[in-house]
Structures are given as structure tokens and as C-alpha cells.
Design a protein around this motif. Structure first.
Motif, PDB file in Angstrom:
ATOM      1  N   TYR C  10      -4.346 -11.866  -7.542  1.00 24.55           N
ATOM      2  CA  TYR C  10      -4.940 -10.802  -6.247  1.00 24.55           C
ATOM      3  C   TYR C  10      -5.017  -9.761  -6.051  1.00 24.55           C
ATOM      4  O   TYR C  10      -4.002  -9.097  -6.836  1.00 24.55           O
ATOM      5  CB  TYR C  10      -3.553 -11.537  -4.694  1.00 24.55           C
ATOM      6  CG  TYR C  10      -4.111 -12.553  -4.581  1.00 24.55           C
ATOM      7  CD1 TYR C  10      -5.080 -13.148  -3.663  1.00 24.55           C
ATOM      8  CD2 TYR C  10      -2.684 -13.387  -4.077  1.00 24.55           C
ATOM      9  CE1 TYR C  10      -5.089 -14.548  -3.267  1.00 24.55           C
ATOM     10  CE2 TYR C  10      -3.706 -14.594  -4.712  1.00 24.55           C
ATOM     11  CZ  TYR C  10      -4.596 -15.786  -3.820  1.00 24.55           C
ATOM     12  OH  TYR C  10      -4.430 -16.397  -3.109  1.00 24.55           O
ATOM     13  N   ALA C  12      -4.619  -5.959  -5.765  1.00 25.29           N
ATOM     14  CA  ALA C  12      -3.190  -5.532  -4.962  1.00 25.29           C
ATOM     15  C   ALA C  12      -3.724  -3.857  -4.283  1.00 25.29           C
ATOM     16  O   ALA C  12      -3.344  -3.262  -3.215  1.00 25.29           O
ATOM     17  CB  ALA C  12      -2.292  -5.274  -5.591  1.00 25.29           C
ATOM     18  N   ARG C  25       2.638  -1.969   0.493  1.00 22.27           N
ATOM     19  CA  ARG C  25       0.953  -2.933   1.242  1.00 22.27           C
ATOM     20  C   ARG C  25       1.918  -4.238   0.918  1.00 22.27           C
ATOM     21  O   ARG C  25       2.378  -4.792   0.210  1.00 22.27           O
ATOM     22  CB  ARG C  25       0.341  -2.945   0.167  1.00 22.27           C
ATOM     23  CG  ARG C  25      -1.294  -3.762   0.355  1.00 22.27           C
ATOM     24  CD  ARG C  25      -2.563  -2.884  -0.368  1.00 22.27           C
ATOM     25  NE  ARG C  25      -2.513  -1.675   0.660  1.00 22.27           N
ATOM     26  CZ  ARG C  25      -3.400  -0.601  -0.124  1.00 22.27           C
ATOM     27  NH1 ARG C  25      -3.490  -1.215  -1.493  1.00 22.27           N
ATOM     28  NH2 ARG C  25      -4.056   0.578  -0.619  1.00 22.27           N
ATOM     29  N   ILE C  27       1.621  -7.742   0.882  1.00 18.11           N
ATOM     30  CA  ILE C  27       0.586  -8.929   0.280  1.00 18.11           C
ATOM     31  C   ILE C  27       0.956 -10.700   0.416  1.00 18.11           C
ATOM     32  O   ILE C  27       2.343 -10.593  -0.010  1.00 18.11           O
ATOM     33  CB  ILE C  27       0.642  -8.816  -0.850  1.00 18.11           C
ATOM     34  CG1 ILE C  27       0.004  -7.032  -1.022  1.00 18.11           C
ATOM     35  CG2 ILE C  27      -0.318  -9.864  -1.930  1.00 18.11           C
ATOM     36  CD1 ILE C  27      -0.114  -6.858  -2.700  1.00 18.11           C
ATOM     37  N   LEU C  34       3.999  -0.472  -4.712  1.00 21.36           N
ATOM     38  CA  LEU C  34       3.580   0.022  -5.782  1.00 21.36           C
ATOM     39  C   LEU C  34       3.358   1.068  -6.210  1.00 21.36           C
ATOM     40  O   LEU C  34       3.903   1.960  -5.880  1.00 21.36           O
ATOM     41  CB  LEU C  34       2.627  -0.765  -5.836  1.00 21.36           C
ATOM     42  CG  LEU C  34       1.848  -2.339  -5.923  1.00 21.36           C
ATOM     43  CD1 LEU C  34       0.326  -2.063  -4.394  1.00 21.36           C
ATOM     44  CD2 LEU C  34       0.913  -3.340  -7.058  1.00 21.36           C
ATOM     45  N   ALA C  44       4.845  -3.495  -9.563  1.00 22.75           N
ATOM     46  CA  ALA C  44       5.053  -3.811  -7.991  1.00 22.75           C
ATOM     47  C   ALA C  44       6.774  -4.632  -8.040  1.00 22.75           C
ATOM     48  O   ALA C  44       6.772  -5.491  -8.396  1.00 22.75           O
ATOM     49  CB  ALA C  44       4.095  -5.218  -7.933  1.00 22.75           C
ATOM     50  N   ILE C 101       2.016  -7.956 -12.904  1.00 25.88           N
ATOM     51  CA  ILE C 101       0.767  -6.965 -12.832  1.00 25.88           C
ATOM     52  C   ILE C 101       0.249  -6.966 -13.655  1.00 25.88           C
ATOM     53  O   ILE C 101       0.465  -6.852 -15.062  1.00 25.88           O
ATOM     54  CB  ILE C 101       1.375  -5.185 -12.121  1.00 25.88           C
ATOM     55  CG1 ILE C 101       2.359  -4.919 -11.110  1.00 25.88           C
ATOM     56  CG2 ILE C 101       0.345  -4.622 -12.436  1.00 25.88           C
ATOM     57  CD1 ILE C 101       0.525  -5.609 -10.362  1.00 25.88           C
ATOM     58  N   TRP C 109      -3.962  -5.843 -10.506  1.00 33.67           N
ATOM     59  CA  TRP C 109      -3.625  -7.486  -9.836  1.00 33.67           C
ATOM     60  C   TRP C 109      -2.501  -7.878  -9.674  1.00 33.67           C
ATOM     61  O   TRP C 109      -1.601  -6.925 -11.067  1.00 33.67           O
ATOM     62  CB  TRP C 109      -5.012  -8.602 -10.670  1.00 33.67           C
ATOM     63  CG  TRP C 109      -6.356  -7.852 -10.878  1.00 33.67           C
ATOM     64  CD1 TRP C 109      -6.509  -6.582 -12.126  1.00 33.67           C
ATOM     65  CD2 TRP C 109      -7.524  -8.182 -11.000  1.00 33.67           C
ATOM     66  NE1 TRP C 109      -8.082  -6.666 -12.013  1.00 33.67           N
ATOM     67  CE2 TRP C 109      -8.095  -7.411 -11.142  1.00 33.67           C
ATOM     68  CE3 TRP C 109      -7.327  -8.953  -9.049  1.00 33.67           C
ATOM     69  CZ2 TRP C 109     -10.201  -8.068 -10.449  1.00 33.67           C
ATOM     70  CZ3 TRP C 109      -8.357  -9.159  -8.781  1.00 33.67           C
ATOM     71  CH2 TRP C 109      -9.472  -8.134  -9.336  1.00 33.67           C
ATOM     72  N   ILE C 110      -2.044  -8.546  -8.966  1.00 32.14           N
ATOM     73  CA  ILE C 110      -0.532  -9.120  -8.693  1.00 32.14           C
ATOM     74  C   ILE C 110      -0.752 -10.863  -8.688  1.00 32.14           C
ATOM     75  O   ILE C 110      -1.413 -11.186  -8.493  1.00 32.14           O
ATOM     76  CB  ILE C 110      -0.172  -8.418  -7.522  1.00 32.14           C
ATOM     77  CG1 ILE C 110       1.565  -8.553  -6.975  1.00 32.14           C
ATOM     78  CG2 ILE C 110      -0.937  -8.894  -6.247  1.00 32.14           C
ATOM     79  CD1 ILE C 110       2.622  -7.904  -6.407  1.00 32.14           C
ATOM     80  N   MET C 112       1.821 -13.590  -6.751  1.00 35.88           N
ATOM     81  CA  MET C 112       3.106 -13.515  -6.126  1.00 35.88           C
ATOM     82  C   MET C 112       4.104 -14.573  -6.134  1.00 35.88           C
ATOM     83  O   MET C 112       4.795 -14.232  -5.613  1.00 35.88           O
ATOM     84  CB  MET C 112       2.199 -13.592  -4.870  1.00 35.88           C
ATOM     85  CG  MET C 112       1.609 -11.827  -4.420  1.00 35.88           C
ATOM     86  SD  MET C 112       2.326 -10.709  -4.291  1.00 35.88           S
ATOM     87  CE  MET C 112       3.814 -10.856  -2.671  1.00 35.88           C
ATOM     88  N   THR C 259      -7.624 -10.297  -0.732  1.00 35.85           N
ATOM     89  CA  THR C 259      -6.376 -10.519  -0.386  1.00 35.85           C
ATOM     90  C   THR C 259      -5.736 -10.705   0.821  1.00 35.85           C
ATOM     91  O   THR C 259      -5.184  -9.361   1.463  1.00 35.85           O
ATOM     92  CB  THR C 259      -5.733  -8.985  -1.305  1.00 35.85           C
ATOM     93  OG1 THR C 259      -6.402  -9.077  -2.749  1.00 35.85           O
ATOM     94  CG2 THR C 259      -4.052  -9.547  -1.644  1.00 35.85           C
ATOM     95  N   GLU C 261      -3.646 -10.253   3.827  1.00 38.16           N
ATOM     96  CA  GLU C 261      -2.054  -9.348   3.839  1.00 38.16           C
ATOM     97  C   GLU C 261      -0.836  -9.919   4.631  1.00 38.16           C
ATOM     98  O   GLU C 261      -0.311 -10.121   4.355  1.00 38.16           O
ATOM     99  CB  GLU C 261      -2.633  -8.434   5.121  1.00 38.16           C
ATOM    100  CG  GLU C 261      -1.245  -7.344   5.612  1.00 38.16           C
ATOM    101  CD  GLU C 261      -1.153  -6.001   6.486  1.00 38.16           C
ATOM    102  OE1 GLU C 261      -1.803  -5.230   5.919  1.00 38.16           O
ATOM    103  OE2 GLU C 261      -2.501  -6.825   7.002  1.00 38.16           O
TER     104      GLU C 261
END
Lengths: 349, 349, 349
Positions: C10, C12, C25, C27, C34, C44, C101, C109-110, C112, C259, C261
Motif C-alpha cells: 500500500y 504509505a 500515519r 494504515i 515512517l 516504518a 518498505i 510502499w508499505i 502491513m 490506502t 486508514e
């Protein structure tokens, strides 16, 4: 069981609000959009497009009804889908609920319950509306963040005037009078007379009473579930208290129409009729200001009560003698809601 | 089981707040109104009229007590109804809870638990209050939107100073000292000494130390459940560390009185006593500003912790060595609350 | 079962956001911080110190990583504790979760989900990024307080343009075209062609078409779970519709990276690529403004839908023909989430 009596007429909007616009208003905890159809007739629909649930009130008025602002579906005043852009077939579920509306006394009255039972003979009656010799102040609206029962109790209870309205209509010198009460099937009235007294300062501004003494009557009517009428009469002392004689004196009829918005907030519509100073717009303006201020004083109290009730889950810890009429009024509403529930069986929402 | 120890004295208000006014304050999650009765004595009542639940703090002070702003019921300082307008008989339930109040150290202390156990000998003790040779800064108040345990931990933990207070009282150059700890039945103290060092920049502003080295002691007292005292002492290096010698050096006693407002917010009262710069109001003003800013730095952290705790339902994931004293403090409160619950049996609220 | 597909990349943050700062942030409903480590690599971490749960984003960047603002614990980019002030031993639980990341296309881009599965080959692909002859507008971000599925549906649905975007890109005169659809394993595209028509007013501003007619194609791609690409092509009428020919015409590629939240709000990142007016920054600025305004029009609708859905607990009452592609898109996400849950067995969070 609903928290509200639904098979009833409630004030939804002033007709003057409904020009070329969409009026969104939550009523008995349901979102409603009101508008005039192309014939000028006021209609009310559930304020949600059945497609993506966007409020129809975000859309626009079109010839055939209201057009959703998302994909352009059009619904007529009966809630039927009249058009789907890019699609010829109208699915059966493409409809929204339509609520019966009656237009009377400058107000759009809405019927939130079973449409088949909507009965125009049950509309509230406002005496002397449009009568010659009576002057109207209307269009009054306030939003009161409190359950409507708190407002009903307040309106049935003259005892608070001295304390809540000391800056407006309260009279600290007024000696407490015993309040009497009369109950009928669909209304209750609490009243008190102050006999053979000097006229009030405000009455003296209206008319030259000279040395004459007056009898002053205050009648607090409550018509279930949502209409309050305060009838204040000043007649020469000793005159027989008949409806005909009342109209010969100074008479004020203050109406409030309480429409629950949610369980914790109320639309507070008001109007006022008087039989003096006909055509005196300056006096009307002054009275309007005084009333608005007075109702805002009540609003402060009602809001505080609402917060306490939400925290505690009860409405009061001790009853007083002044609670007699309000208590009967609340019981009348309770019974009405229970009867509705029984009546509609398991269908009740 | 209550979340709070109730059979305790908590700071409710500064006496200076209580002039000719009504002070409304939520304490241990109960609404309280504080005022002075006609004898000037501070009294505290549940802040709700038992009739319609309107906060009494919306009313007015009258000779016999407090008068509800809705229908004029009057309650005296003991919570007894002294007057009902238009009604002679006082119903037995027409009363509000009254809380014991003690006035000491410029503070109205309230006892939220069983009134029969309110015991003046258990009031907090503030050394040197009113002593000659000591200068007082008082009247400090902040609202901290965080559970009071977070504040207790913060006040028992000198380790955060370098990081949280780098703009105010933090000293980045300060070498970490081992913290020692002493626990008694009703208090705990964490302390550390910095021996034979040059005086701090602030101490040099207070007194000319020349080339003299000093010993600097920091004592972090916590008296359950709600009093923090930070005792900072600067004495000539090598002087025997006795209470008498402490008073010969420079000494600061910073008190905080933590009163839970709700489970997630705290009334933070503070005062400060020093044994130097007596009568120097300019210095007091400067210190007051520094303290307020410092406590606001803590407040930011405490608020963030509160939000995390509410989301996660836990207070921490890993313990550190610096947690020793705070952990003991929290356990002391836990035990106190449990003992109260056991003590009051099933009556515990 | 998670509400979100977690083993996915996603967006980030924009890399340009990540200078010498900490970016906090939320997510997929987890708090993330970050930052760039001392090598300049974006990392992150879970945005909570494991000690007292204070967000690490309230701390500071230091050489070895991020330092908590409360007690100074330092965590490196892998989430390992590198330092505890005043304590030598690092407890095993003194760590925070680190998220994989990837830095590409100007975006961090993260991943999760399960870090072991983070797979760079699954990063979104953006055609013509960095290609000569293509002009980029990037850095776009809006916060949309609505579930991301509402935004996916909106982006897969050209039918709303006439109604929602009448002030921006909507064309009331546009005749509805039948929308076609193609589905692959990991994406779906809805598209429609307008053949042999005069160029749009905007196309005329870009290029002098003279009397030439054009074919105009609109392709609405959705790559599960979080990338939307709208590809708009204007080519001379009758030209064979090949990828090569598309690039000879006027081509706009509008990307949105959605993304989640929380369950009710979405980070809306966007960028745009075009193959004309290369280097024309004034045109880019004008387009940026138009896009921002257009997306805010969608945001109004999405917010209203979110409120209705939260109240009613459903997403729609009736389906329309235009829902075909959005419905498939939502099903693809549903299946993805279910597969992830099955795949991870009882470990799924």
C-alpha cells in the motif's frame, strides 16, 4: 416498540421554507427530504437513494421529482423511480418511501407511520387562524437538543417561569396560584386564574385599563402527542368566563409544535395569535424577539436535563405537586405509544 | 469495585475560587457543586436537583443555600431541601448528597466516600506551610486529559526529565544517577543524590556559591492516593544529610494534588514552597511560568498515553528499571482500592 | 478475519514527505511512523513505544534510529531497541514491529502483513513512469473520510461523472455509452469507446484537430486491492486500437493509490501521466487544480455514503446495471481477504 407515536401528524417544515429547494430534516429519527413537486404540492421522501444510500437532498429538483446527485436516478413524489440514466428497466426495489403530507396553517404536516391511516381529520386545529381581528406571528423555529418529553413537561408547567424566565417573562412578585387541571381523551389543560388584580405591566402597554381591575387566566393545553397551546386571557374583573367573553378581552394564543428529531433532540416550531394590535408589525417584531429569548432560556434547562438523563438513565428522583399535569401528559403519550404498538402487532418498528 | 479510592481527601478547589460563586466540578466521575454557605463555610453537594436532574450549579446562591434554576427548590449545605416554591410539604426524597469538606492549606478538600469515615487526621500534611522563612506559590491548576495513574507514574519518575523537559527544566548533560527507593505504609519515596558537584545554573542564580561544591538531593514522594511532593535540596558538599541541614541549604518543595475527574482525566492542582528569595514576587512569577510550562510538557505525553491505553486496553508492553518506584506506587493504589471494596462489602459502588 | 488484505503493498507516503522528519500515519487501522534511517533508507515502525505506549512519532530522529520522547529509548529501523538511558540490559520485549518498505515511483510502499511474504515483484507497475515523452504530476494526497470500497466503486464507475462532476469534468451532453468489462486474476477493467466523434473541448486545447474526427476510449482499471488507473485515449477515428497507436494519440493515465486508514477513512494518493505538453508546468498546475476539485466532489458523496452505511449497516438496497464492474471489483477484494484468512489459518489478525 417505537419511542415515538408514529400514526400522528407532526410539523415537518414551514411551507415558506419550501420554495425551489430541498429541505433535509431528520424526523422521528428517520432522514426525510421535503420539496415541492412540479405541481407545487409538498412531498416527503426518505432521504436516501436506494442505490448507494446517498441522501437525495444532495441532489437536485427536476421536472419529474428529485434527482440523486450520484448517478442521476429520479424519484417522483410517490417515491417511484421515474428514470435511471443509461438503463431502461426500472428494478422493483428502485423506490423510496414516501410520507403523507398535509398542508395547513402554513405548515407541512408529516405522517411518519402507516400511510393508509393518515387521516386529515386528525390534523391539529388552530382556533382563529386566518380570522379577522386576529394577528399572527409565525415561522418560528428553534432546534432544542433535548428529548421532546422534557419540552412537553416544561410547557405544561407554569411554575418554572419565575426562575427560568426572570430576564424575560418571569414575574418574581407573582404569588403562586393553585393550578387546576382538566383531562380529556386527547388533551389535557392545566390552568390558573388570578382574580381581581391590577393589570400586568404588559397589558397596560396594550390597553388603557384606568383603575379597572382584571381577572387573568392562564391555560396550558397539551394535545397529544405534539402540540402545546398557552392561552392567556385578561378580562374585566368579574366578567363571566365564557369563550365569547374571552375574545372580548386581551387574548394570546401561543402554539408550539414539537417534532422529535432524535431521541435526544427536537424540532421546536412555534406561532402566536393575538386579538389586539392588529396589523402592528412593530409590536409583532418585539414579541417575536421576546418569545425567541424565552424559549432559549428553556432550551438551556432542557439541554442540561437531557445530559443528566443520558448519564443516569432516569428522568427524575422526586416528584413535586407542580408535576401533576406534566405527569399526566407524559402518561398520555406513553399510553398512545403502547396502543400503537399493540395495534400494529409485531409489525411495529 | 470503584476505579477510585473514595474514602480519601481529594483537592476539590482552591478556596480562592470560592467567593460568591458556584463552582461545578466533576470529581471521581460524580458531578459536584461547591459554594460557601451564608456562614462562609465551604460546602459540596451532588450537582443535580433531585426533581428534574438539572445541575444545581445552573442555579443561584441564596441565604439558605443553593436554589435550583428550574423550579426554585432550595437546598442547604447539608443537602436538605429548605424550600419548595408553591408547596409546603417537603418530600423525604427531596434531598441531595452532601460531601464532607475540609478547608486547609488554601484548599477545599473533599471526601467522596462514606461521610461517616471522613477523618480530618488523614488530611495531607504540607510541611512549612505558613512557616516564616518559607515562600509559597499556590493557586496552580491544570486540566490533564489523562488517567491520574499516568500522572502518578510521571511524578515518581525523574528519568523522563531529560527528554520531556529539554525546553524547561531538563538537563541533557546530567549523568543518570541510580535512583533509590523507600516504601512506607502510606507513601513511597524515590530519591537520588548527586554528590560533590558544581551547583546548577539555577542554584547559582539564587545564591553565590563561589567555588564551593554541593550535594544535590532529589526526593520524589508519593502519598497514596493523590499527593506528590518533589523535594529538591542543595547543601554544601559533605554536610550531614539531616532534615535540619536540609533547611539550611536551598530547598524546593513542589506539591501536586491529583484529583480524578473521570477515568480519563484529572484535576491537577499544584503549589510550591521554597526557603529562599522570601517575598520576591518577581522570582515567584518566573517560577510559576516555568512550572506551568513544564507540567504542560508532561500533559502532552500523558494525553498520548491515555489515547493509546484506550485503544489497546493495556498500560505497557515492557517494564524498565526506572519503573520500580512508579510500579510500587500503582500497586499501593490498587491495594487501597481493593481494601476499600472488601471493607464496604457489597455496598461498594 | 481482517477487514483488509494485509499481504499487499500500500502507498504509505510520498518519498518527498520523508526528509528529516517523522511521519505518523494510521494504515489499515494500525499506527505507523515512517522516517529515513541514517543511511537515508525509509523505514516504518509501529508508532508506539513498547514501554509506556507513547507514539514514537512524538520523539526525535537520532543517529541510530528514533528516540522516544518520554524516556529516551532508541529503536533502529528494524524495530530493535538500540539504547535505554540508564539501563544496560535490553529486555527481549523492548522492540517494536517493523514493516517492510519499498521505495518506487516516488512512493514509500508499505507491507502491513506477514513480513516474510513481502515480495517486490508484487509492487504496482506504473507504465511510462520516467519515460521520455511523458509528463508526470505527482505528490497528490487527499484524506477521504469513507471506507475505501466506496472509493473503489466510484473509480470503477464512469456513470457518476455527469452528475457529481458537472462543475469540473462532467459533460452533460455526453450520451451514455455501453460499458464493457474484462476481468483477469488481479485486475478488472471497465471501458467504453466513443467512435468517430468531434474531439472534446479540452482535447482541442491540447492539439489542433482541424476537422478530423476521433475515437475516444476510456479504460477504468482496478488492480486489487488498492490501485486505480484511468486511461483516457484520443486517437484519429478509425485507427487500429493498439497500445502502440494509443501512444501516438493523446493519452492520460490517472492513478489513485487507496490506502485504508481506518474502516471508515482512506488515504487517497494520486498521480497523473500524460504524453503531451511535455514540460508545460503551467498546464500541469491547471490540471492539478482540476483533479483536486474533482476528487473533492467525489469525497462529498463518499462521506455521505459512509454516514448512511454506518447508520444502516448495509451498503445498498438496489443494484443497477452500472454496478457490474464495481460489484466484480468488490468481490475480488472479498475473495482476496478470505484467501488471506484461510492461508494464515488461525493466525489471522
Amino acid at each position: 416498540m417505537s419511542k415515538f407515536a408514529k400514526n400522528q401528524w407532526y410539523a415537518a417544515a414551514w411551507l415558506a421554507e419550501l420554495g425551489n429547494t430541498l429541505v433535509a430534516r431528520r424526523i422521528l429519527d428517520e432522514p426525510v427530504v421535503l420539496f415541492r413537486d412540479s405541481d407545487g404540492k409538498v412531498v416527503a421522501l426518505a432521504d436516501r437513494c436506494p442505490h448507494r444510500l446517498v441522501p437525495l437532498s444532495m441532489g437536485t429538483l427536476v421536472d419529474r421529482g428529485i434527482q440523486c446527485g450520484y448517478h442521476g436516478m429520479v424519484f417522483d413524489g410517490a417515491g417511484r423511480c421515474a428514470h435511471i440514466p443509461g438503463q431502461d428497466k426500472i428494478p422493483p426495489r428502485a423506490e423510496v418511501r414516501s410520507y403523507p403530507i398535509a398542508e395547513r396553517y402554513g405548515i407541512a404536516w408529516i405522517w411518519m407511520g402507516d400511510a393508509a391511516r393518515a387521516d386529515l381529520t386528525r390534523l391539529p386545529v388552530i382556533d382563529h387562524y386566518d380570522d379577522e381581528g386576529w394577528e399572527l406571528i409565525d415561522g418560528g423555529y428553534q432546534h432544542h437538543p433535548s428529548n421532546y418529553l422534557n419540552i412537553v413537561e416544561n410547557l405544561m408547567d407554569p411554575a418554572h417561569t419565575t426562575f427560568v424566565h426572570k430576564m424575560t417573562i418571569g414575574n418574581p412578585a407573582a404569588k403562586s396560584e393553585p393550578v387546576k387541571m382538566k383531562k380529556e381523551d386527547d388533551y389535557i389543560v392545566a390552568f390558573k386564574w388570578l382574580f381581581n388584580s391590577p393589570p400586568s405591566p404588559m397589558d397596560r402597554q396594550i390597553k388603557d385599563f384606568g383603575d379597572q381591575s382584571v381577572d387573568r387566566g392562564q391555560f396550558f393545553y397539551y394535545y397529544i402527542p405534539a402540540v402545546s397551546r398557552v392561552d392567556i386571557i385578561t378580562i374585566p374583573a368579574g366578567l363571566e368566563p365564557t369563550e365569547e367573553n374571552f375574545n372580548k378581552g386581551l387574548r394570546n394564543n401561543s402554539y408550539k409544535f414539537l417534532t422529535p428529531e432524535t431521541d435526544g433532540s427536537t424540532h421546536f416550531f412555534w406561532m402566536h395569535l393575538r386579538n389586539y394590535k392588529i396589523g402592528d408589525k412593530e409590536w409583532s417584531q418585539r414579541m417575536r424577539g421576546l418569545f425567541e429569548k424565552t424559549f432559549l432560556e428553556d432550551r438551556e434547562i432542557e439541554m442540561a436535563m437531557q445530559r443528566s438523563q443520558e448519564e443516569l438513565g432516569v428522568r427524575q428522583f422526586v416528584g413535586l405537586e407542580i408535576d401533576r399535569a406534566p405527569t399526566v401528559a407524559i402518561r398520555m403519550i406513553d399510553r398512545l405509544i403502547k396502543e400503537e404498538a399493540k395495534d400494529s402487532g409485531k409489525v411495529a418498528a
